[in-house]
Design a protein around this motif. Structure first.
Motif, mmCIF file in Angstrom:
data_model
loop_
_atom_site.group_PDB
_atom_site.id
_atom_site.type_symbol
_atom_site.label_atom_id
_atom_site.label_comp_id
_atom_site.label_asym_id
_atom_site.label_seq_id
_atom_site.Cartn_x
_atom_site.Cartn_y
_atom_site.Cartn_z
ATOM 1 N N ALA A 224 55.120 -2.439 17.656
ATOM 2 C CA ALA A 224 54.868 -1.190 17.659
ATOM 3 C C ALA A 224 55.694 -0.336 16.659
ATOM 4 O O ALA A 224 55.012 0.445 15.955
ATOM 5 C CB ALA A 224 54.964 -0.395 19.012
ATOM 6 N N GLN A 225 56.881 -0.624 16.376
ATOM 7 C CA GLN A 225 57.823 -0.145 15.504
ATOM 8 C C GLN A 225 57.332 -0.161 14.028
ATOM 9 O O GLN A 225 57.393 0.696 13.200
ATOM 10 C CB GLN A 225 59.076 -0.478 15.578
ATOM 11 N N VAL A 226 56.860 -1.294 13.782
ATOM 12 C CA VAL A 226 56.738 -1.626 12.360
ATOM 13 C C VAL A 226 55.222 -1.583 12.137
ATOM 14 O O VAL A 226 54.704 -1.377 10.827
ATOM 15 C CB VAL A 226 57.080 -3.159 12.114
ATOM 16 N N LEU A 227 54.625 -1.339 13.019
ATOM 17 C CA LEU A 227 52.818 -1.250 12.808
ATOM 18 C C LEU A 227 52.565 -0.142 11.880
ATOM 19 O O LEU A 227 51.844 -0.489 10.781
ATOM 20 C CB LEU A 227 52.348 -1.299 14.024
ATOM 21 N N PRO A 228 52.952 1.050 12.265
ATOM 22 C CA PRO A 228 52.345 2.219 11.392
ATOM 23 C C PRO A 228 52.701 1.929 9.729
ATOM 24 O O PRO A 228 52.116 2.021 9.072
ATOM 25 C CB PRO A 228 53.148 3.483 11.795
ATOM 26 N N GLU A 229 53.750 1.455 9.542
ATOM 27 C CA GLU A 229 54.362 1.273 8.148
ATOM 28 C C GLU A 229 53.562 0.064 7.599
ATOM 29 O O GLU A 229 53.019 0.130 6.508
ATOM 30 C CB GLU A 229 55.929 0.951 8.132
ATOM 31 N N ARG A 230 53.152 -0.849 8.543
ATOM 32 C CA ARG A 230 52.454 -2.169 7.740
ATOM 33 C C ARG A 230 51.072 -1.524 7.489
ATOM 34 O O ARG A 230 50.397 -2.101 6.589
ATOM 35 C CB ARG A 230 52.547 -3.397 8.959
ATOM 36 N N GLN A 231 50.603 -1.017 8.533
ATOM 37 C CA GLN A 231 48.969 -0.484 8.307
ATOM 38 C C GLN A 231 48.843 0.481 7.054
ATOM 39 O O GLN A 231 48.009 0.276 6.361
ATOM 40 C CB GLN A 231 48.605 0.341 9.668
ATOM 41 N N GLN A 232 49.956 1.400 6.823
ATOM 42 C CA GLN A 232 49.850 1.960 5.769
ATOM 43 C C GLN A 232 49.810 1.257 4.379
ATOM 44 O O GLN A 232 48.894 1.624 3.656
ATOM 45 C CB GLN A 232 50.967 3.067 5.565
ATOM 46 N N ALA A 233 50.694 0.312 4.423
ATOM 47 C CA ALA A 233 50.712 -0.382 3.186
ATOM 48 C C ALA A 233 49.423 -1.355 2.815
ATOM 49 O O ALA A 233 48.910 -1.451 2.026
ATOM 50 C CB ALA A 233 52.098 -1.566 3.588
ATOM 51 N N TRP A 234 48.692 -1.877 4.287
ATOM 52 C CA TRP A 234 47.605 -2.717 4.047
ATOM 53 C C TRP A 234 46.505 -1.779 3.454
ATOM 54 O O TRP A 234 45.666 -2.258 2.649
ATOM 55 C CB TRP A 234 47.203 -3.194 5.400
ATOM 56 N N GLU A 235 46.426 -0.386 4.174
ATOM 57 C CA GLU A 235 45.490 0.436 3.772
ATOM 58 C C GLU A 235 45.665 0.922 2.245
ATOM 59 O O GLU A 235 44.580 0.881 1.536
ATOM 60 C CB GLU A 235 45.557 1.710 4.378
ATOM 61 N N ARG A 236 46.879 1.053 1.646
ATOM 62 C CA ARG A 236 46.929 1.099 0.371
ATOM 63 C C ARG A 236 46.476 0.194 -0.490
ATOM 64 O O ARG A 236 46.012 0.316 -1.439
ATOM 65 C CB ARG A 236 48.374 1.437 -0.131
ATOM 66 N N LYS A 237 46.451 -1.227 0.088
ATOM 67 C CA LYS A 237 45.742 -2.340 -0.694
ATOM 68 C C LYS A 237 44.266 -2.361 -0.597
ATOM 69 O O LYS A 237 43.620 -3.344 -1.092
ATOM 70 C CB LYS A 237 46.366 -3.540 -0.085
ATOM 71 N N GLY A 238 43.654 -1.371 0.228
ATOM 72 C CA GLY A 238 42.249 -1.476 0.510
ATOM 73 C C GLY A 238 41.879 -2.510 1.562
ATOM 74 O O GLY A 238 40.679 -2.791 1.822
ATOM 75 N N LEU A 239 42.698 -2.986 2.326
ATOM 76 C CA LEU A 239 42.472 -3.846 3.473
ATOM 77 C C LEU A 239 42.159 -2.953 4.812
ATOM 78 O O LEU A 239 42.711 -1.973 5.163
ATOM 79 C CB LEU A 239 43.663 -4.579 3.869
ATOM 80 N N SER A 240 41.158 -3.280 5.585
ATOM 81 C CA SER A 240 40.996 -2.710 6.942
ATOM 82 C C SER A 240 41.885 -3.012 7.783
ATOM 83 O O SER A 240 42.388 -4.003 7.927
ATOM 84 C CB SER A 240 39.633 -3.435 7.544
#
Ligand code: FES
Ligand code: FE2
Length: 401
Positions: A224-240
């Motif tokens: 849970a702690q790392v997820l928001p930051e990871r999700q933002q990084a994935w989104e920046r790359k255009g990943l769902s």
């Protein structure tokens, strides 16, 4: 009689507890599973990467039905019942191959790739060929993943296409390379595999390699702690990133979750095992997990895609077909080796197969009875509820099975 027995078993089901023995071991239930789920829902058969050129085909044995999946001249995918319209012989005898026309080995009727009858030797001049094409099977392709349904009126698949497509697209599966296939014949019931893959209660003790790669798999920590930051990084790359939840009226779900910091891939040492796949340019896509019941599982990391196709062959047996796909440009020996590519899932999968076979053996005991699920097994309970509801739905609409 059989119908009554099934109804009785369904009435006795208690949500939150594992299923009664008969659901795992009784041939009658196996037939009901096929009738009300496997023959009704969508079955994953393989990917278009397995049939890259027109005329490439493979066959899939779905209970009594053999199905031919063949690439047509325009790149389209046809699925056809593998039963000759003359006197019913199998038309394709091989599990995979290439052919410009499909010729029945018995009296040599010849079919086009789309199933239409091309030639029927020595038949009368007024014989209507157009009435004797191979029967079509419903087929849908989602970004290179091929699903069929043996039902003439299957559940709506558009939502699955809509939900899966953005997740799968970046892997460019249609152009991917099939690096390796492996088949396991397991002595277990298919539902025990589906259940096993829905909980990580067993992961800590059973899967040291998996727990080394995935945060939270051992249930002693959380992503849970790392997820928001990871999700933002994935989104920046255009990943769902937005997961698709499994609902009782659906039959699929999707999730993307992070690997541990520094872990690049599902591999035994955490390092990448191939070049980034499709649109990926680094090894930072986490893990994409897709499931479509009753028989499809897929895990994708930045450098490879792993698909699992389960086929229930009897109450006590199933086939598990695993396929590893890599980028079209990946060269064996240079960009990947089969051993490193497949190690992680071979080890983890074989740990699971053992658990599922032991689970089945224990369930055969005269003293097996449904046991309570732990809170961390809520998703298993959900799957089992879904399964029971599908059978209930089936028996309520069928006269008898
Ligand atoms: S059964 Fe196929 S040609 Fe006769
Ligand atoms: Fe497992």
């Amino acid at each position: 009689m059989a119908h009554n027995r099934l109804t009785q078993l369904l009435d006795q089901y208690t949500s939150g507890y594992s299923l009664a023995q008969s659901f795992y071991t009784d041939p009658l239930i196996f037939e009901a599973d096929w009738e009300h789920i496997w023959k009704k829902y969508w079955l994953f058969v393989g990917s278009t990467a397995e049939i890259p050129k027109p005329g490439n085909y493979f066959t899939y044995q779905a209970h009594h039905d053999s199905v031919i999946i063949i690439r047509g001249d325009q790149g389209e995918v046809h699925a056809l019942y593998n039963t000759c319209r003359h006197r019913g012989s199998l038309v394709c005898l091989e599990e995979r191959g290439h052919t410009s026309k499909l010729m029945c080995p018995y009296h040599q009727w010849v079919y086009n790739k789309d199933g239409s009858l091309f030639k029927a030797r020595l038949m009368p001049g007024d014989f209507d060929k157009s009435a004797y094409g191979l029967h079509p099977v419903q087929v849908r392709v989602v970004e290179g993943l091929i699903f069929i349904s043996l039902s003439s009126n299957p559940p709506d698949f558009d939502k699955v296409v809509q939900d899966f497509a953005p997740f799968v697209k970046p892997y460019k599966l249609d152009q991917a390379k099939v690096a390796y296939r492996k088949r396991y014949e397991l002595r277990t019931n298919w539902k025990l595999i589906a259940e096993n893959f829905r909980e990580c209660y067993h992961c800590g003790p059973a899967h040291p390699e998996y727990c080394r790669a995935v945060i939270g798999a051992n249930l002693t920590e959380s992503a849970a702690q790392v997820l928001p930051e990871r999700q933002q990084a994935w989104e920046r790359k255009g990943l769902s990133v937005k997961g698709i939840d499994f609902e009782n009226d659906s039959f699929h779900f999707a999730v993307r979750y992070p690997l541990r910091p520094g872990v690049e891939s599902y591999s035994t040492n955490g390092k990448a095992v191939a070049i980034p796949m499709g649109d990926h340019t680094d090894f930072d896509a986490g893990v994409l997990g897709l499931v479509c019941y009753p028989n499809f599982w897929m895990d994708a990391v930045s450098d490879y895609v792993w698909t699992m196709r389960i086929t229930a062959t009897s109450a006590s047996q199933c086939l598990v077909d695993l396929t590893w796909l890599v980028d079209s440009q990946a060269v064996e020996g240079q960009d990947y080796t089969i051993e490193r590519l497949t190690d992680f899932w071979r080890i983890t999968g074989e740990q699971d197969w053992k658990l599922c076979e032991n689970n089945f053996k224990g369930i055969e005991s005269s003293h097996y009875g449904p046991g309570p699920y732990a809170p961390v097994e809520a998703d298993v309970a959900k799957f089992v509820d879904w399964y029971i509801d599908r059978l209930r739905e089936g028996v309520s609409t069928a006269v008898a099975f």
